[in-house]
Design an enzyme around this catalytic site. Sequence first.
Site, PDB file in Angstrom:
ATOM      1  CE1 TYR A 146      10.069  -2.432 -10.591  1.00 25.77           C
ATOM      2  CE2 TYR A 146       9.061  -1.911  -8.483  1.00 25.77           C
ATOM      3  CZ  TYR A 146      10.193  -2.066  -9.268  1.00 25.77           C
ATOM      4  OH  TYR A 146      11.432  -1.888  -8.720  1.00 25.77           O
ATOM      5  CD  GLN A 207      16.748   0.302 -13.511  1.00 23.48           C
ATOM      6  OE1 GLN A 207      16.415   1.438 -13.212  1.00 23.48           O
ATOM      7  NE2 GLN A 207      17.559  -0.436 -12.754  1.00 23.48           N
ATOM      8  CG  ASN A 230      11.968   3.289  -5.474  1.00 23.18           C
ATOM      9  OD1 ASN A 230      11.547   3.611  -6.591  1.00 23.18           O
ATOM     10  ND2 ASN A 230      13.161   2.750  -5.298  1.00 23.18           N
ATOM     11  CB  SER A 253       2.695   2.530   3.329  1.00 29.63           C
ATOM     12  OG  SER A 253       1.528   1.877   3.731  1.00 29.63           O
ATOM     13  CD  GLN A 275       0.305   0.566   6.753  1.00 32.44           C
ATOM     14  OE1 GLN A 275       0.539   0.905   5.594  1.00 32.44           O
ATOM     15  NE2 GLN A 275       0.131  -0.696   7.084  1.00 32.44           N
ATOM     16  CG  HIS A 278       5.091  -0.562   4.515  1.00 34.15           C
ATOM     17  ND1 HIS A 278       5.299  -1.669   3.742  1.00 34.15           N
ATOM     18  CD2 HIS A 278       3.829  -0.694   4.999  1.00 34.15           C
ATOM     19  CE1 HIS A 278       4.225  -2.441   3.745  1.00 34.15           C
ATOM     20  NE2 HIS A 278       3.320  -1.873   4.507  1.00 34.15           N
ATOM     21  CD  GLU A 343      -1.423   2.646   1.201  1.00 27.12           C
ATOM     22  OE1 GLU A 343      -1.082   1.668   0.507  1.00 27.12           O
ATOM     23  OE2 GLU A 343      -0.631   3.240   1.960  1.00 27.12           O
ATOM     24  CG  HIS A 344      -3.945   1.256   4.615  1.00 21.70           C
ATOM     25  ND1 HIS A 344      -2.607   1.566   4.408  1.00 21.70           N
ATOM     26  CD2 HIS A 344      -4.195   0.157   3.856  1.00 21.70           C
ATOM     27  CE1 HIS A 344      -2.074   0.694   3.573  1.00 21.70           C
ATOM     28  NE2 HIS A 344      -3.021  -0.160   3.209  1.00 21.70           N
ATOM     29  CG  ASP A 377      -1.051  -4.604   4.082  1.00 26.89           C
ATOM     30  OD1 ASP A 377      -1.596  -3.923   3.207  1.00 26.89           O
ATOM     31  OD2 ASP A 377      -0.137  -4.174   4.808  1.00 26.89           O
ATOM     32  CD  GLU A 431     -20.553  19.675 -32.216  1.00 26.40           C
ATOM     33  OE1 GLU A 431     -19.849  18.863 -32.868  1.00 26.40           O
ATOM     34  OE2 GLU A 431     -20.913  19.479 -31.049  1.00 26.40           O
ATOM     35  CG  HIS A 436     -19.254  14.839 -38.346  1.00 22.07           C
ATOM     36  ND1 HIS A 436     -18.015  15.256 -38.732  1.00 22.07           N
ATOM     37  CD2 HIS A 436     -19.082  14.066 -37.241  1.00 22.07           C
ATOM     38  CE1 HIS A 436     -17.108  14.760 -37.890  1.00 22.07           C
ATOM     39  NE2 HIS A 436     -17.730  14.031 -36.977  1.00 22.07           N
TER      40      HIS A 436
END
Length: 446
Positions: A146, A207, A230, A253, A275, A278, A343-344, A377, A431, A436
Site C-alpha cells: 500500500y 477498501q 492514514n 510519523s 516530521q 507529514h 519511529e525515528h 527517508d 500430556e 502421539h
Amino acid sequence: MKIIDSQNISRAEIVKLLTKKAFDEIELPPKIRESNKKLFGEDLTASELVRKIVNDVRKFGDSAVIDYSKKFDGAEITAENFLVTAEEIDAAENQADSKIVDALKIAAENIKSYHIEQLPKSWITYRNKNSILGQSIIPLEKVGVYVPGGLAAYPSSVLMNVIPAEVAGVGEIIMCVPAKNGKINPYVLVAAKIAGADKIYKIGGAQAIAAMAFGTETIPRVNKITGPGNIFVTLAKKEVFGHCDIDMLAGPSEILIVADETANPVYAAADMLSQAEHDPLACSIVITTDKNLAEKISAEVETQLAKLPRREIVEASINSNGLIIVAQDLNEAIDFANISAPEHLELLTNSPFNLLPKIKNAGAVFLGAYSPEPLGDYLAGPNHVLPTGGTAKFFSVLNVETFLKRTSLISYTQEDLLNVAENIIVLANAEGLTAHAEAIIKRKNF
C-alpha cells in the site's frame, strides 16, 4: 510548543506525555465525522467505519471498492480501469523530470544493496546416525504493497516496500495507491517500475486493504500487506490480520531527538519540522540536558516554520504534538526515549555511539549531526517503513525477512528415532496424547 523541565513534573506525567494512544482511540476530526454521518446515516467511530468497509468489500468485491472509492475519494472508476496500464507508466516516464528519476535510481540501488545484506540462508545440519535437521527459507508467493496518496505522493515508499520484497524473491508484488482524478503521481509509477512491482491498482483507503486481503473479481488475494497509510488504512490492516499477514500498524510519523549542549539548535528545529510536515497528527519531540538549548530550539522552530510552504500542516502538528523536555542528564534522556519508543530517534550529542548500547526501543537510530532523518527517508538504504505509536517496543523495521517464511526440516534415521523413542512416549503420555505415543510405539515395535 511546550518546554517542560523534568524536575518540575512527575515521572508519571512525563510517561503519559510520551506514551501514544492506541490506534482505535484516535478520534476523527469533526468535519470527517459529519461527512461520514451524511454518507452512512449514523455517527460511526473510525473502527466501526473500517469494519463496515472491510466486511462490504469481503462480501461484494469490486462493487464495494467502486462504491467506497466514489464516496471517499470522489473517484469515478470501474473494475475495468482499476489496473494501471503499460501506456500509463510510459506516459509517467515521459512526463517525469530526469533529475528526479536519476535520484530515485540512486536511492533504489542503495536500498537494494542494503537489503541484500539482510538475506538469511537456508541450512541443514547432520546429527548422530546421519539424521538431518534444518531450516528452509521460503519467499511469500504474493504480497500487496500500500502506498499513500493523500496529503502528498510518496515514490520513496514505493522503493522501500517493493525492493525488499523483490530481493526476498516474492512471486508477485501488487501495489495499491489512490488516484486523484483518475491519475497517479508520475513519480510513484516510475518508482514502481524501477523497484519491480508487477501490478498497480488505482484504489486506496480501507477498501484497498480489504480488496488485497480477501481478493475481488479483479484484485488478487495476497499473503501479506505492507506499507504505511492514514488511520483508516492502519485500522483496516488491523481488521484483516489473520486472513493475511501485515507488516505492522503504522500510525502518524514521529521523531524524538536527544540533544546535549553541543547540539546545533538550527539542525534540531529543522529535523522536528521535517516530521511535522507529514501530518497534523505527527509528533516531534526533543529531550535535551540544556535548558538554554531548549529555548533556542523553540525559537528556531518558530523562525523556520514561517518559511515553510506546508505551514498550516506543520503548525497544527507542532502546536498539538510538539514538545521539548529538559532532562537532568543523558541517562534520564535515554530513559525517556526508550519509554517513547519513537519511529525515528536522533542522537545529537557529542558522543552518540556511547549512547547506542542504551537504546532499547526505536524504529531507526540516527547518530550525529550529519545523519538527519531525511537521509534515512530517501537515500541511505535502510528502510523507512518503521514502527510508530510506541510499537517499536515489539515491532521491527520493514526488511527482507518481512517477506520470507521459515519452514523446519526434520529427517531422522531409524536408529536415531529408536534412541529417543522412550522420551517421546513418556512426554506424549504425560500430556494425555496417547495417539502421539502410539505413532512412536508402532515404529519401535515393527
